[in-house]
Design a protein around this motif. Structure first.
Motif, mmCIF file in Angstrom:
data_model
loop_
_atom_site.group_PDB
_atom_site.id
_atom_site.type_symbol
_atom_site.label_atom_id
_atom_site.label_comp_id
_atom_site.label_asym_id
_atom_site.label_seq_id
_atom_site.Cartn_x
_atom_site.Cartn_y
_atom_site.Cartn_z
ATOM 1 N N PHE A 201 0.834 -1.206 0.000
ATOM 2 C CA PHE A 201 0.000 0.000 0.000
ATOM 3 C C PHE A 201 0.866 1.251 0.000
ATOM 4 C CE2 PHE A 201 -3.284 -2.959 1.539
ATOM 5 C CZ PHE A 201 -4.190 -2.718 0.524
ATOM 6 N N VAL A 204 2.078 1.941 -3.588
ATOM 7 C CA VAL A 204 1.030 2.563 -4.401
ATOM 8 C C VAL A 204 0.825 4.017 -3.980
ATOM 9 C CG1 VAL A 204 -1.424 2.513 -4.976
ATOM 10 C CG2 VAL A 204 -0.116 0.399 -4.901
ATOM 11 N N GLY A 264 0.975 6.762 -17.315
ATOM 12 C CA GLY A 264 0.869 6.823 -15.865
ATOM 13 C C GLY A 264 0.290 5.566 -15.243
ATOM 14 N N THR A 265 -0.574 4.859 -15.976
ATOM 15 C CA THR A 265 -1.215 3.678 -15.397
ATOM 16 C C THR A 265 -0.445 2.398 -15.681
ATOM 17 O OG1 THR A 265 -2.536 3.474 -17.386
ATOM 18 C CG2 THR A 265 -3.563 4.547 -15.528
ATOM 19 N N ILE A 268 1.422 0.344 -12.978
ATOM 20 C CA ILE A 268 0.516 -0.295 -12.021
ATOM 21 C C ILE A 268 -0.189 -1.478 -12.669
ATOM 22 C CG2 ILE A 268 -1.683 0.057 -10.847
ATOM 23 C CD1 ILE A 268 -0.615 2.631 -9.785
ATOM 24 N N LEU A 269 -0.658 -1.283 -13.922
ATOM 25 C CA LEU A 269 -1.357 -2.379 -14.598
ATOM 26 C C LEU A 269 -0.442 -3.584 -14.804
ATOM 27 C CD1 LEU A 269 -3.563 -0.562 -17.254
ATOM 28 C CD2 LEU A 269 -4.254 -1.637 -15.120
ATOM 29 N N TYR A 272 -0.136 -5.244 -11.208
ATOM 30 C CA TYR A 272 -1.389 -5.521 -10.501
ATOM 31 C C TYR A 272 -1.802 -6.997 -10.523
ATOM 32 C CZ TYR A 272 -6.369 -5.669 -9.568
ATOM 33 O OH TYR A 272 -7.598 -6.014 -9.091
ATOM 34 N N GLN A 276 -2.503 -8.626 -6.822
ATOM 35 C CA GLN A 276 -3.883 -8.364 -6.410
ATOM 36 C C GLN A 276 -4.262 -9.123 -5.138
ATOM 37 O OE1 GLN A 276 -6.781 -10.501 -8.241
ATOM 38 N NE2 GLN A 276 -8.443 -9.405 -7.273
ATOM 39 N N PHE A 279 -2.932 -7.494 -2.035
ATOM 40 C CA PHE A 279 -3.627 -6.262 -1.684
ATOM 41 C C PHE A 279 -4.918 -6.577 -0.940
ATOM 42 C CE2 PHE A 279 -1.198 -4.201 -5.180
ATOM 43 C CZ PHE A 279 -0.706 -3.156 -4.447
ATOM 44 N N VAL A 280 -5.672 -7.546 -1.484
ATOM 45 C CA VAL A 280 -6.946 -7.883 -0.858
ATOM 46 C C VAL A 280 -6.713 -8.413 0.546
ATOM 47 C CG1 VAL A 280 -8.963 -9.368 -1.030
ATOM 48 C CG2 VAL A 280 -8.041 -8.285 -3.073
ATOM 49 N N THR B 147 -11.486 -8.914 -9.973
ATOM 50 C CA THR B 147 -10.158 -8.445 -10.366
ATOM 51 C C THR B 147 -10.255 -7.171 -11.209
ATOM 52 O OG1 THR B 147 -9.354 -10.691 -10.348
ATOM 53 C CG2 THR B 147 -8.042 -9.097 -11.561
ATOM 54 N N TYR B 150 -11.601 -3.875 -9.299
ATOM 55 C CA TYR B 150 -10.675 -3.244 -8.342
ATOM 56 C C TYR B 150 -9.690 -2.294 -9.021
ATOM 57 C CZ TYR B 150 -12.002 -7.007 -5.063
ATOM 58 O OH TYR B 150 -12.678 -7.871 -4.261
ATOM 59 N N ILE B 151 -9.456 -2.474 -10.319
ATOM 60 C CA ILE B 151 -8.348 -1.771 -10.981
ATOM 61 C C ILE B 151 -8.352 -0.249 -10.784
ATOM 62 C CG2 ILE B 151 -7.355 -1.209 -13.251
ATOM 63 C CD1 ILE B 151 -7.841 -4.083 -14.063
ATOM 64 N N PHE B 154 -6.403 1.737 -8.007
ATOM 65 C CA PHE B 154 -4.953 1.913 -7.957
ATOM 66 C C PHE B 154 -4.458 3.081 -8.787
ATOM 67 C CE2 PHE B 154 -5.732 -2.408 -6.668
ATOM 68 C CZ PHE B 154 -4.977 -2.464 -5.511
ATOM 69 N N PHE B 155 -5.372 3.788 -9.435
ATOM 70 C CA PHE B 155 -4.967 4.956 -10.224
ATOM 71 C C PHE B 155 -4.915 6.196 -9.342
ATOM 72 C CE2 PHE B 155 -7.122 2.897 -14.130
ATOM 73 C CZ PHE B 155 -6.069 2.016 -14.225
ATOM 74 N N SER B 156 -3.984 7.096 -9.664
ATOM 75 C CA SER B 156 -3.924 8.358 -8.929
ATOM 76 C C SER B 156 -5.077 9.250 -9.402
ATOM 77 C CB SER B 156 -2.591 9.041 -9.193
ATOM 78 O OG SER B 156 -2.554 9.476 -10.532
ATOM 79 N N ILE B 159 -4.581 10.520 -12.855
ATOM 80 C CA ILE B 159 -5.023 9.623 -13.913
ATOM 81 C C ILE B 159 -6.541 9.663 -14.042
ATOM 82 C CG2 ILE B 159 -5.109 7.193 -14.609
ATOM 83 C CD1 ILE B 159 -2.342 8.589 -14.815
ATOM 84 N N TRP B 211 -13.348 -1.467 -4.981
ATOM 85 C CA TRP B 211 -12.423 -1.684 -3.872
ATOM 86 C C TRP B 211 -13.141 -1.624 -2.533
ATOM 87 C CZ3 TRP B 211 -7.936 -3.841 -3.806
ATOM 88 C CH2 TRP B 211 -7.127 -3.716 -2.682
ATOM 89 N N ILE B 214 -14.499 -4.703 -0.502
ATOM 90 C CA ILE B 214 -13.673 -5.720 0.158
ATOM 91 C C ILE B 214 -13.942 -5.795 1.650
ATOM 92 C CG2 ILE B 214 -11.303 -6.404 0.668
ATOM 93 C CD1 ILE B 214 -10.476 -5.388 -1.985
#
Lengths: 290, 336
Positions: A201, A204, A264-265, A268-269, A272, A276, A279-280, B147, B150-151, B154-156, B159, B211, B214
């Motif tokens: 976390f 991120v 920018g993504t 992370i993609l 991920y 994943q 994270f959960v 899955t 949730y994506i 994680f973006f700022s 974004i 998210w 969860i």
């Protein structure tokens, strides 16, 4: 759990709703990706309405990735994410271990010190004044020092250590392990899953942060990637973008902006899918312990 | 049972016999009784204190010094060039200025309105989605859908703003292209004060709806499946099972999340608003966080901005304490 006609109808309805939600979560990204891959000519021809480009081109990406500022900011982001997370984990686990020792005189005062920072926030301006006084304005270390201890994570790990079977710590003590050995040989390995979750976390968080850099840094060569992307996205026109990028001919400002979003993504993609699960688990940890 | 236990511990007149050491499981925790003097104990733990020094230094330098600074600067008139020490005390003057100024009442109203709108439209969708995920019988499909949903978390916000621009910009935004294709006029959504809040809240929902499920799914994972089977035998349909099993099982978590959200009533999401707003929508968009940023750092009105920040923090703390007491009372589970 399908026992009746009502159950079957219910299953169909929730599947339709959930799939619709998931599609609307993903579709914007597909649209952004499509735009980013469209060249200027096709954009004009199709009146800027492109979902899947007929002649995809990477020229927006070439332009963005040829900017030295982007690469510099990429490494700043990698640095703050890595160093910020490692140092934070080290201090947080040390703090958690110290506060888990029930016989420590002054322990309750120290605990209150930690809890107090969760409950009361000093605010932007006082923090800025202190950072300035300490001489960290325009230093990349401010992006790390501000988050050196995760108070909430510290409390979670402290409870985790307290809940370890009593025998483990006792056995270590009898074997003559000092506090530092105990920390490195017993506590850190056992708390590794919790530390990994908090660390993820943190990565991120650092990767996505831009506001702190905007407040504390003036020197653009120290900006993290998200702040550079923000400046590119909020630049009012293509002219403004050319201050960041040497040459914008051949692609529209729109596809440049969309390519910026994808750049920018992408990091992370890429990670991920592998992370994943962890994270959960991390949220479960916080939900159960907190 | 608890009563007997209490007597055993508290009734000093009855000599308490030491219980036999339990053969299995954890030892009963006895209150810690120091065997040595304080000095000896402190020396005994000196490594721990040494280890704690960096943590302590962090809290003092980056948390408590700023907190002290907040309480000082808010009651002084900090001038450029002179330090905090030399600046004169002005009592409550900064607060009088704030509430007398034309901006602040509007800024506070915007903050509360945006927070409440976020709560109204952002709070229930994750609960519903979590219930649907919980009930889905297609296990593998469900995993895949989770899955994907949730994506966006994680973006700022940068974004997310880029995605919103891609969707709502006049020239190339998807929504405007659709309007155009259907024969409607294009609209400047991003410069329309009436559209600012729906876009702000909608995009936050887009980012977090998946998210946020969860925490509810974690609570639902502990529900005994036999309850559902028994309900089916009693003839309960899917909606009745939600009403009588699923909802009661997540109620403590629902109150807990609601409580935390209310504590943030005066923090309406500064980072997001800072990215999304512009001069055209300022009137409906400016919130405490953005106002403090502009007034404090762009116009260098340190004292006024710090006073507003202090007001925000104090109210926030009070709200959390009140909500926590409330949550404990109705659900038995507080934040602490």
């Amino acid at each position: 759990m399908i026992h009746s006609k009502a159950d079957r109808i219910y299953q169909i309805v929730i599947h339709i709703i959930v799939i619709a939600i998931v599609v609307s979560a993903i579709f914007p990204l597909i649209y952004v990706l499509g735009m980013s891959l469209t060249g200027q000519t096709e954009m004009m021809e199709r009146n800027y309405f492109v979902i899947i480009p007929h002649e995809p081109t990477l020229s927006s990406y070439e332009r963005i990735l040829s900017s030295p500022l982007i690469w510099k900011s990429f490494f700043v982001s990698v640095f703050r994410s890595a160093a910020g997370t490692l140092l934070m984990l080290a201090l947080t686990v040390v703090g958690a271990y110290v506060l888990s020792v029930r016989t420590l005189p002054g322990r309750s005062v120290m605990l209150f010190l930690v809890l107090g920072t969760i409950l009361f926030n000093a605010g932007l301006i006082p923090t800025y004044l202190v950072v300035k006084k300490l001489g960290f304005v325009d230093s990349i270390w401010v992006l790390i020092l501000l988050y050196l201890v995760d108070s909430f994570g510290l409390l979670v790990i402290k409870i985790f250590i307290e809940n370890l079977p009593d025998g483990l710590i006792e056995a270590g003590k009898i074997d003559g392990a000092g506090d530092i050995q105990m920390l490195l040989r017993v506590v850190v390995p056992l708390a590794a899953p919790a530390l990994a979750a908090i660390g993820l976390f943190s990565i991120v968080f650092h990767w996505n942060s831009w506001f702190d850099a905007m407040v504390y840094l003036n020197n653009a060569s120290l900006f993290p990637m998200q702040l550079i992307l923000k400046n590119m996205l909020t630049a009012a026109s293509g002219d403004m973008m050319s201050t960041f990028l040497s040459n914008t001919a051949g692609v529209t400002p729109e596809s440049m902006k969309m390519a910026t979003v994808i750049v920018g993504t992408l990091p992370i993609l890429l990670v991920y899918p592998f992370l994943q699960k962890h994270f959960v688990k991390g949220v479960y940890l916080g939900a159960v312990k907190g | 049972m608890p009563k007997a236990k209490q007597n055993l511990l508290s009734n000093a007149a009855v000599p308490v016999r030491k219980p036999l050491p339990p053969a299995y499981g954890k030892q009963i925790m006895e209150p810690y009784k120091p065997k040595h003097g304080l000095r000896h104990r402190i020396l005994q733990h000196r490594t721990l204190y040494l280890l704690f020094i960096p943590v302590f230094a962090y809290f003092v330098l980056f948390k408590y010094w700023p907190i002290a600074m907040a309480w000082i600067v808010a009651f002084k008139e900090l001038q450029l060039g002179s330090g905090v020490f030399d600046s004169p005390w002005v009592g409550l003057q900064n607060f009088r200025d704030i509430f007398g100024s034309p901006d602040i009442p509007n800024v506070i109203r915007n903050t509360i309105e945006i927070s409440l709108l976020r709560l109204l439209f952002g709070f229930f969708p994750p609960i519903l989605l979590a219930i649907m995920f919980h009930d889905m019988v297609t296990r593998r499909l469900k995993k895949w859908l989770q899955t994907f949903v949730y994506i966006p978390h994680f973006f700022s916000w940068v974004i997310v703003f880029g995605v919103v621009f891609g969707f709502f910009s006049v020239g190339a935004g998807f929504v405007n292209n659709m309007l155009d294709a259907l024969g409607f006029a294009r609209h400047e959504f991003l410069l329309d004060a009436n559209w600012f809040r729906p876009i702000l809240i909608g995009s936050a929902l887009w980012k977090e709806v998946g998210w946020s499920t969860i925490i509810y799914l974690a609570a639902l994972a502990t529900v005994d499946a036999q309850l559902y089977e028994a309900a089916v035998l009693d003839g309960a349909g899917p909606l009745k099972r939600i009403r009588y099993i699923t909802l009661p099982s997540i109620m403590p978590v629902v109150t807990f999340v609601l409580c935390i959200n209310l504590g943030f009533l005066l923090n309406a999401g500064g980072e997001q608003v800072l990215l999304f707003y512009n001069d055209a929508v300022m009137d409906r968009a400016d919130i405490i966080d953005t106002w403090v940023y502009r007034e404090g750092l762009a116009r260098l009105q340190f004292s006024i901005a710090a006073a507003v920040g202090l007001f925000q923090s104090v109210i926030g703390l009070a709200l959390v304490v009140i909500c926590n007491a409330f949550a404990k009372k109705i659900s038995g589970r507080g934040i602490w």
